[in-house]
Motif scaffolding. Structure first.
Motif, mmCIF file in Angstrom:
data_model
loop_
_atom_site.group_PDB
_atom_site.id
_atom_site.type_symbol
_atom_site.label_atom_id
_atom_site.label_comp_id
_atom_site.label_asym_id
_atom_site.label_seq_id
_atom_site.Cartn_x
_atom_site.Cartn_y
_atom_site.Cartn_z
ATOM 1 N N LEU A 87 -6.738 -11.263 -3.507
ATOM 2 C CA LEU A 87 -7.430 -11.931 -4.605
ATOM 3 C C LEU A 87 -8.914 -11.582 -4.618
ATOM 4 C CD1 LEU A 87 -5.806 -15.493 -4.545
ATOM 5 C CD2 LEU A 87 -5.718 -13.876 -6.443
ATOM 6 N N LEU A 88 -9.526 -11.619 -3.436
ATOM 7 C CA LEU A 88 -10.955 -11.308 -3.335
ATOM 8 C C LEU A 88 -11.233 -9.878 -3.780
ATOM 9 C CD1 LEU A 88 -13.795 -12.140 -2.460
ATOM 10 C CD2 LEU A 88 -13.233 -11.372 -0.140
ATOM 11 N N LEU A 89 -10.421 -8.950 -3.294
ATOM 12 C CA LEU A 89 -10.599 -7.546 -3.667
ATOM 13 C C LEU A 89 -10.395 -7.343 -5.172
ATOM 14 C CD1 LEU A 89 -8.796 -5.647 -0.750
ATOM 15 C CD2 LEU A 89 -11.250 -5.660 -1.272
ATOM 16 N N ALA A 90 -9.392 -8.022 -5.706
ATOM 17 C CA ALA A 90 -9.099 -7.875 -7.137
ATOM 18 C C ALA A 90 -10.276 -8.327 -7.986
ATOM 19 C CB ALA A 90 -7.844 -8.668 -7.498
ATOM 20 N N PHE A 91 -10.843 -9.476 -7.647
ATOM 21 C CA PHE A 91 -11.944 -9.987 -8.452
ATOM 22 C C PHE A 91 -13.222 -9.174 -8.268
ATOM 23 C CE2 PHE A 91 -9.576 -14.132 -8.651
ATOM 24 C CZ PHE A 91 -9.471 -14.142 -10.033
ATOM 25 N N VAL A 92 -13.542 -8.825 -7.021
ATOM 26 C CA VAL A 92 -14.769 -8.062 -6.768
ATOM 27 C C VAL A 92 -14.703 -6.696 -7.444
ATOM 28 C CG1 VAL A 92 -16.144 -6.896 -4.999
ATOM 29 C CG2 VAL A 92 -15.359 -9.237 -4.616
ATOM 30 N N LEU B 69 -7.413 -18.700 -11.632
ATOM 31 C CA LEU B 69 -8.758 -18.741 -11.055
ATOM 32 C C LEU B 69 -9.800 -17.956 -11.840
ATOM 33 C CD1 LEU B 69 -7.816 -18.252 -7.278
ATOM 34 C CD2 LEU B 69 -8.368 -20.392 -8.436
ATOM 35 N N GLN B 70 -9.373 -17.027 -12.683
ATOM 36 C CA GLN B 70 -10.358 -16.117 -13.267
ATOM 37 C C GLN B 70 -11.343 -16.811 -14.207
ATOM 38 O OE1 GLN B 70 -8.078 -13.006 -15.076
ATOM 39 N NE2 GLN B 70 -7.263 -14.269 -16.715
ATOM 40 N N VAL C 112 11.153 -7.785 0.065
ATOM 41 C CA VAL C 112 10.838 -6.436 0.530
ATOM 42 C C VAL C 112 9.326 -6.293 0.580
ATOM 43 C CG1 VAL C 112 12.948 -5.463 -0.410
ATOM 44 C CG2 VAL C 112 10.910 -5.558 -1.833
ATOM 45 N N ALA C 113 8.850 -5.290 1.313
ATOM 46 C CA ALA C 113 7.412 -5.109 1.472
ATOM 47 C C ALA C 113 6.764 -4.679 0.162
ATOM 48 C CB ALA C 113 7.133 -4.062 2.555
ATOM 49 N N ALA C 114 5.612 -5.272 -0.132
ATOM 50 C CA ALA C 114 4.854 -4.901 -1.322
ATOM 51 C C ALA C 114 3.813 -3.860 -0.947
ATOM 52 C CB ALA C 114 4.173 -6.137 -1.903
ATOM 53 N N GLN C 115 3.741 -2.804 -1.730
ATOM 54 C CA GLN C 115 2.790 -1.722 -1.468
ATOM 55 C C GLN C 115 1.461 -2.002 -2.186
ATOM 56 O OE1 GLN C 115 3.670 0.659 0.715
ATOM 57 N NE2 GLN C 115 5.543 -0.566 0.883
ATOM 58 N N PRO C 116 0.383 -1.352 -1.733
ATOM 59 C CA PRO C 116 -0.920 -1.558 -2.387
ATOM 60 C C PRO C 116 -0.882 -1.339 -3.900
ATOM 61 C CG PRO C 116 -1.208 -0.338 -0.354
ATOM 62 C CD PRO C 116 0.270 -0.463 -0.565
ATOM 63 N N LEU C 117 -0.137 -0.318 -4.344
ATOM 64 C CA LEU C 117 -0.083 -0.030 -5.769
ATOM 65 C C LEU C 117 0.528 -1.188 -6.553
ATOM 66 C CD1 LEU C 117 -0.571 1.990 -8.059
ATOM 67 C CD2 LEU C 117 1.718 2.924 -7.627
ATOM 68 N N ASP C 118 1.452 -1.930 -5.934
ATOM 69 C CA ASP C 118 2.054 -3.074 -6.614
ATOM 70 C C ASP C 118 0.996 -4.120 -6.955
ATOM 71 O OD1 ASP C 118 4.563 -1.895 -6.308
ATOM 72 O OD2 ASP C 118 4.850 -2.820 -4.341
ATOM 73 N N PHE C 119 0.112 -4.383 -5.989
ATOM 74 C CA PHE C 119 -0.953 -5.358 -6.225
ATOM 75 C C PHE C 119 -1.996 -4.815 -7.197
ATOM 76 C CE2 PHE C 119 0.795 -7.059 -2.296
ATOM 77 C CZ PHE C 119 0.808 -8.421 -2.577
ATOM 78 N N VAL D 292 -9.454 1.510 -12.947
ATOM 79 C CA VAL D 292 -10.004 2.548 -12.066
ATOM 80 C C VAL D 292 -10.505 1.949 -10.762
ATOM 81 C CG1 VAL D 292 -11.871 4.223 -11.797
ATOM 82 C CG2 VAL D 292 -10.588 4.126 -13.942
ATOM 83 N N PHE D 293 -11.278 0.892 -10.831
ATOM 84 C CA PHE D 293 -11.855 0.306 -9.621
ATOM 85 C C PHE D 293 -10.785 -0.330 -8.734
ATOM 86 C CE2 PHE D 293 -15.811 1.382 -11.311
ATOM 87 C CZ PHE D 293 -16.847 1.000 -10.447
ATOM 88 N N LEU D 294 -9.773 -0.963 -9.339
ATOM 89 C CA LEU D 294 -8.704 -1.540 -8.526
ATOM 90 C C LEU D 294 -7.859 -0.449 -7.870
ATOM 91 C CD1 LEU D 294 -7.358 -4.636 -10.508
ATOM 92 C CD2 LEU D 294 -8.907 -4.564 -8.571
ATOM 93 N N LEU D 295 -7.640 0.641 -8.571
ATOM 94 C CA LEU D 295 -6.891 1.748 -7.990
ATOM 95 C C LEU D 295 -7.639 2.324 -6.789
ATOM 96 C CD1 LEU D 295 -4.524 3.690 -7.984
ATOM 97 C CD2 LEU D 295 -5.755 5.105 -9.663
ATOM 98 N N VAL D 296 -8.943 2.507 -6.939
ATOM 99 C CA VAL D 296 -9.757 3.005 -5.824
ATOM 100 C C VAL D 296 -9.693 2.041 -4.650
ATOM 101 C CG1 VAL D 296 -12.107 3.518 -5.066
ATOM 102 C CG2 VAL D 296 -11.300 4.343 -7.290
ATOM 103 N N ALA D 297 -9.775 0.733 -4.936
ATOM 104 C CA ALA D 297 -9.705 -0.272 -3.872
ATOM 105 C C ALA D 297 -8.366 -0.215 -3.153
ATOM 106 C CB ALA D 297 -9.935 -1.663 -4.450
ATOM 107 N N GLY D 298 -7.283 -0.028 -3.929
ATOM 108 C CA GLY D 298 -5.962 0.071 -3.317
ATOM 109 C C GLY D 298 -5.837 1.276 -2.410
ATOM 110 N N LEU D 299 -6.416 2.392 -2.828
ATOM 111 C CA LEU D 299 -6.360 3.611 -2.014
ATOM 112 C C LEU D 299 -7.224 3.501 -0.764
ATOM 113 C CD1 LEU D 299 -6.546 6.301 -4.868
ATOM 114 C CD2 LEU D 299 -4.530 5.601 -3.558
#
Length: 402
Positions: A305-310, A168-169, A121-128, A100-107
């Motif tokens: 990476l920073l966004l994913a972990f936070v 890194l996790q 090819v370009a990677a979209q936010p949802l891919d990450f 949920v939190f990563l999806l919100v961050a992506g949006l």
């Protein structure tokens, strides 16, 4: 690299890490210290990339990991396992919180890596987002699922992303969980001293009883043979069900069942000559991904990476704490359960034992504290990394590149 030299170097790193953990009373966990040493060593090329492989410990770990899982199962009584339904709920909630939190961050933040560096090819936010959910909440299997999906549509950067997260996790999960478990251990100790928890019961649970195995199978070789047969049975069930019933989950259940029926004594591998080396080999699995980290990859993917972990940590804390509160767990225990998504086994066992030793002032107190924390953390690691993450990742991975 020479195998003997590699083995000696790895043992030196672990000796230093264990020494620091004991001196700091587990404030700096041995896993965290070892992770830092290995990361710096690999990034500076002081350690060659093949250090861990050359030591032969990685190969040994691949063989004995199932044995240790069965051993863990025999450390938990059937009654303990039945009581862990709340732990399962908290673990599932933590994985949902990450998603949920990563999806919100992506949006909210949008963006994404554009074509160029990797010729893709370009990677979209949802891919990450999908890659981050699978990697942060899961282990090797989840990463493989993500990588296959990403490479199948030409997204090399997205395939690299979960590898960096996994590498890194532990650097984040180990110290955070260590601090939180120390707090939980202190809370449990406060209950032990006034008599709210029975030290005698904890000692009894930790005391090995006789097993029904013939004497010939109670030696080091005999015990390893019998446990090995159980592991092979778990592998067979995994293969028959195409992985629906995971090898390690089945091995854990077998361990609990065999202890309950008295065939295996509690802590079945305790006392055999090879257990210590087997445990060190398993721990080396934690550090394997650090050898793959490249500074260029870290630089290009620093923001994701920073966004994913936070955001992942925020999701774990909120969802685990709220769910834990609803089922009667303390906030510290609930968050520690959620944080197992960052590392799983063997960290769940090592950090629990270190927290108990750091808080307990006598063998009885250590046993009582460990008896309260360890079963929750063991089940938590399976509920997050082995079960929930694999299921969730399998469902969402197909949306990469769409």
């Amino acid at each position: 690299m020479n195998s003997v030299v590699a083995f000696v170097v790895v043992m030196l790193v672990w000796t230093v890490s264990d020494f620091v953990a004991k001196k700091t009373k587990s404030l700096l966990s041995s896993l965290f210290v070892a992770s830092i040493i290995f990361l710096i060593g690999f990034l500076t090329n002081v350690f060659p990339d093949d250090l861990l492989a050359s030591s032969s410990l990685l190969a040994l770990a691949g063989v004995v990991v199932g044995f240790i899982i069965v051993h863990l199962g025999t450390m938990i009584s059937l009654d303990d396992f039945k009581k862990q339904w709340r732990t399962l709920l908290v673990g599932i909630a933590a994985v949902v919180g990450i998603a949920v939190f990563l999806l919100v961050a992506g949006l909210v933040f949008g963006g994404g890596v554009q074509p160029g560096e990797y010729g893709e090819v370009a990677a979209q936010p949802l891919d990450f987002v999908i890659a981050g959910v699978g990697a942060i909440s899961g282990g090797t299997i989840s990463v493989i699922i993500i990588q296959e999906a990403a490479l199948g549509v030409g997204l090399t950067t997205v395939a690299i992303f979960p590898v960096l997260i996994v590498a890194l996790q532990g650097l984040i999960g180990f110290p955070l969980t260590s601090v939180i478990l120390r707090r939980e251990a202190s809370r449990v100790k406060a209950q032990v001293r006034p008599g709210e928890l029975s030290v005698d019961e904890a000692e009894e649970a930790a005391t090995a009883s006789t097993s029904r195995l013939p004497d010939a199978f109670r030696t080091t070789a005999g015990t390893l043979f019998v446990v090995g047969v159980v592991v092979l049975a778990a592998i067979g069930i995994n293969n028959l069900t195409d992985g629906v019933l995971n090898t390690f989950v089945v091995a854990l259940i077998f361990g609990i069942a065999l202890r309950t029926t008295g065939i295996f004594k509690p802590s079945v591998l305790a006392g055999i000559d090879s257990l210590g080396l087997m445990m060190i080999a398993i721990l080396i699995l934690v550090f394997g991904p650090l050898a793959t980290v490249e500074l260029s990859d870290l630089a290009s993917l620093a923001v994701p990476l920073l966004l994913a972990f936070v955001c992942g940590l925020a999701g774990i804390a909120v969802f685990a704490a709220v769910t834990g509160k609803l089922v009667g767990y303390s906030v510290s225990m609930s968050i520690a359960i959620g944080l197992t998504a960052l590392f799983g086994f063997p960290g769940t066992m090592i950090l629990s034992q270190e927290a108990a030793r750091g808080a307990g002032e006598s063998p009885e107190e250590v046993a009582a504290i460990e008896g309260q924390i360890l079963p929750k953390m063991i089940v938590a690691g399976f509920s997050t990394v082995t079960i929930t993450s694999v299921i969730v990742t399998s469902i969402i991975a197909g949306h990469i590149g769409r």
